[in-house]
Scaffold this motif. Structure first.
Motif, short mmCIF file in Angstrom:
data_model
loop_
_atom_site.label_atom_id
_atom_site.label_comp_id
_atom_site.label_asym_id
_atom_site.label_seq_id
_atom_site.Cartn_x
_atom_site.Cartn_y
_atom_site.Cartn_z
N MET A 317 0.82 -1.21 0.00
CA MET A 317 0.00 0.00 0.00
C MET A 317 0.86 1.26 0.00
SD MET A 317 -3.07 -0.85 -0.41
CE MET A 317 -3.63 0.84 -0.29
N THR A 321 -0.11 3.87 -2.92
CA THR A 321 -0.55 5.25 -2.67
C THR A 321 0.42 6.25 -3.28
OG1 THR A 321 0.48 5.14 -0.48
CG2 THR A 321 -1.87 4.70 -0.60
N SER A 337 2.70 6.16 5.64
CA SER A 337 2.94 4.81 5.12
C SER A 337 3.67 3.93 6.12
CB SER A 337 3.72 4.89 3.80
OG SER A 337 5.03 5.38 4.03
N VAL A 432 -9.67 3.14 -3.34
CA VAL A 432 -9.00 2.90 -2.06
C VAL A 432 -9.82 3.55 -0.96
CG1 VAL A 432 -6.91 3.24 -0.69
CG2 VAL A 432 -6.73 2.84 -3.16
N ASN A 458 -1.93 0.44 8.76
CA ASN A 458 -1.72 -0.48 7.65
C ASN A 458 -2.78 -1.58 7.63
OD1 ASN A 458 -0.58 -1.86 9.97
ND2 ASN A 458 0.28 -3.30 8.50
N TYR A 461 -7.10 -0.75 5.14
CA TYR A 461 -7.30 -0.45 3.73
C TYR A 461 -8.32 -1.40 3.13
CZ TYR A 461 -2.97 2.31 3.88
OH TYR A 461 -2.00 3.23 4.19
N VAL A 478 -0.03 -5.57 -5.63
CA VAL A 478 -1.33 -5.86 -5.03
C VAL A 478 -1.84 -7.24 -5.42
CG1 VAL A 478 -1.97 -3.41 -4.90
CG2 VAL A 478 -2.72 -4.78 -6.85
#
Length: 602
Positions: A317, A321, A337, A432, A458, A461, A478
């Protein structure tokens, strides 16, 4: 002198539990005090009385209501009880009222064999008593502490003495003995060093989406301590929370690896850290990273462990992002992050207990002023002080020579612009969605008004199944995290709860409780802004915004019902909690008493 710490904790416990009960079980019967003639001898002070029928106990509770919130966060006073056969009302302690509500709740709950029902009732009573006791301890310890008024990031993180406003046992900390709270509980602002293990490289797995590897980040963090520490050739240093280190040393697989020389405990090393509001994520103002650990403690609903699948998900992620370019388009909206991770692979289980997530720290010394979680902003006043939101608005109004209501509306407008609208855009444009509840949401209020929003977590999402091909092309990583993808109908329920009900409505309610501006004025403002936003959307956020604007009821995560069924949502399939629904204040739907409905939404 004011009320005792115990009395403050009891009232906070009562408010938290009753908030959940009214939302999830029975919205109550509301009567204007002028029309309340059933108990003329009662010393009621608020404009309304909320009555709850406890039919299984042939009783009723009448709660003095000092403030009734359209967004659902009411302010209560004293409680009185009526029992069949007594023909009169009498005063009752708030905690005794809670016990009566728990008895009624388990009596209403079907589908459980009697022994299981009793076992779960006992579990809830234990957590409730612990949360009550812990809250009293925190209030007593922090009374008069000037840091409760500080705007430094870590001070605001550690100011949440009452905890999650929508949880029935907000300060439940099962597995953390009382003597350890002074060191490891954020509310008591303790400091500690991390424990380190030297691990043979063959056992170590790690990943990083940043320029530095995870082990190099650890080395840099260590260099901020009492001198550099270098691992032996072929070995990697792994940090562990001291609570988790104690647990690890009891595990047969770890003890076997120590005997074979594959793992070597080094004790505490490096710089001093302190707990953020989540307890298990730790912070140092000298370090560029925070660390999120597993700890052997149940906090609110769940045992707090880092799942193996979450390690890579955070890293993926971080890359995704970045590639969306969303931060460039919306510089006032930032996702913090979790770009790197480490763990030790041992036989016998998917997680060894060494899992550590490395998080960017944008709040190092010199950059840590004016940072508040929305949970801290909206928390009820602590120890006689005004709420943090009221203090901010009063300061702005004084400096600008304007009314509290005018400043409040401008503040709220800027909050919507930096926190709510970009989150909806991110979902609409890129599929997202974020678990953007109060504690995961931070605002930069260094200028008084919201100037920047930060999201952290984290584990929070949700990627739209309808955008799978687009997202996989954007970030091929992903493909290795299919568990992040959900149907849009499921995302709508979760995202609506976290962003709108939990976060946005809590801000509106705080403004109303603090008598800064009428809740209706802010609800009108939300309707107007979402109405203007809707025509510009063309993705999965369209039905979400339509639901918020038009549906009479909205999805609601039932923390009380989750607790009643003893669900550890972090370990349940699809992290499934118990969901129900509440009346939508944006459509003006009046709350109507309904029977308890327990259903889960995956």
């Amino acid at each position: 002198m004011g009320p005792s710490a115990r009395a403050i904790a009891e009232q906070a416990t009562f408010h938290a539990f009753l908030y959940c009960y009214l939302r999830e079980v029975d919205p109550g019967q509301w009567t204007d005090l002028d029309n309340w003639s059933t108990d003329p001898s009662g010393d009621y002070q608020g404009p309304e009385v909320c009555v709850l029928r406890l039919d299984l106990q042939r009783a009723r509770l009448a709660i003095d209501t000092h403030y009734r919130s359209q967004a659902g966060r009411h302010r209560f006073g004293k409680v009185r009880v009526w029992h069949a056969g007594q023909h009169s009302w009498s005063g009752i302690e708030p905690i005794q009222a809670v016990y009566m509500l728990i008895r009624e709740l388990y009596g209403l709950t079907g589908g459980m064999v009697p022994e299981l029902r009793k076992s779960r009732e006992l579990e809830l009573l234990c957590r409730l008593a612990e949360s009550y006791q812990v809250t009293a301890h925190y209030v007593a310890a922090r009374r008069g502490d000037t840091r409760l008024g500080s705007d430094r990031f870590i001070d605001t993180e550690q100011s949440l003495l009452f905890g999650h406003s929508g949880h029935p046992t907000p300060k439940s900390r099962q597995g953390l003995p009382q003597w350890q709270h002074s060191v490891y509980a954020p509310e008591l602002a303790g400091n500690f060093r991390l424990d380190y293990f030297s691990v043979h490289r063959s056992l170590v797995e790690q990943g990083s989406a940043a320029a530095l590897s995870a082990e190099d980040m650890i080395s840099e963090a260590l260099s901020q301590g009492r001198g550099p520490v270098h691992p032996a050739p072929g070995r990697v240093l792994i940090p562990v929370h001291p609570l988790q280190a104690q647990w690890l040393m009891t595990q047969p697989s770890v003890r076997s690896a120590i005997t074979r020389g594959l793992i070597q405990p080094l004790g505490d090393l490096g710089p001093v850290f302190t707990a953020t509001s989540s307890v298990r994520t730790v912070y140092s103002d000298q370090c560029d990273w925070m660390f999120k650990f597993s700890i052997p403690v149940k906090i609110t609903n769940s045992l707090r462990i880092n799942k193996y699948r979450e390690l890579r998900a955070g890293m993926v992620m971080a890359g995704l992002t970045e590639k969306t370019g969303f931060n460039d388009s919306y510089p006032h909206f930032r996702i913090i992050s979790d770009p790197a991770w480490l763990t030790v692979r041992l036989p016998g289980s998917e997680e060894s207990g060494f899992e550590v997530i490395i998080r960017d720290n944008p709040f190092c010394q010199g950059r840590d002023s004016g940072i508040f979680s929305i949970a801290a902003i909206t928390q009820d006043p602590v120890c006689g002080q005004p709420s943090r939101l009221r203090a901010v608005i009063e300061g702005l109004a004084l400096n600008e020579g304007r009314s509290l209501a005018a400043v409040s509306q401008d503040w709220f407008r800027q909050y919507l612009a930096c926190a709510i609208e970009p989150a909806l855009r991110l979902y609409d444009d890129h599929g997202v969605a974020l678990e953007a509840h109060q504690q995961n949401s931070l605002l930069d209020l260094s200028a008084g008004y919201p100037r920047r929003y930060f999201y952290r977590d984290n584990q929070g999402y949700y990627l739209s199944e309808s955008k799978r091909e687009y997202l996989t092309d954007l970030e091929p990583g992903v493909a290795s995290t299919p568990e992040l993808f959900y149907r849009d109908a499921m995302i709508r329920d979760r995202f609506c709860y976290y962003l709108i009900v939990n976060q946005l409505f809590s801000v509106i309610a705080r403004f109303g409780q603090d008598e800064l501006v009428a809740e209706q004025t802010l609800l009108d403002q939300v309707r107007h802004r979402l109405g203007l936003l809707l025509p510009s959307l063309n993705g999965p956020a369209v039905p979400l915004v339509q639901m918020v604007l038009r549906d009479r009821r909205l999805p609601y995560k039932g923390n009380l019902l989750t607790r009643v069924h003893d669900v550890d949502e972090l370990n349940a399939d699809l992290e499934m909690a118990v969901y129900t629904s509440i009346s939508n204040p944006l459509t003006g739907c009046p709350a109507k008493p309904e029977k308890v409905r327990h259903h889960a939404v995956a």
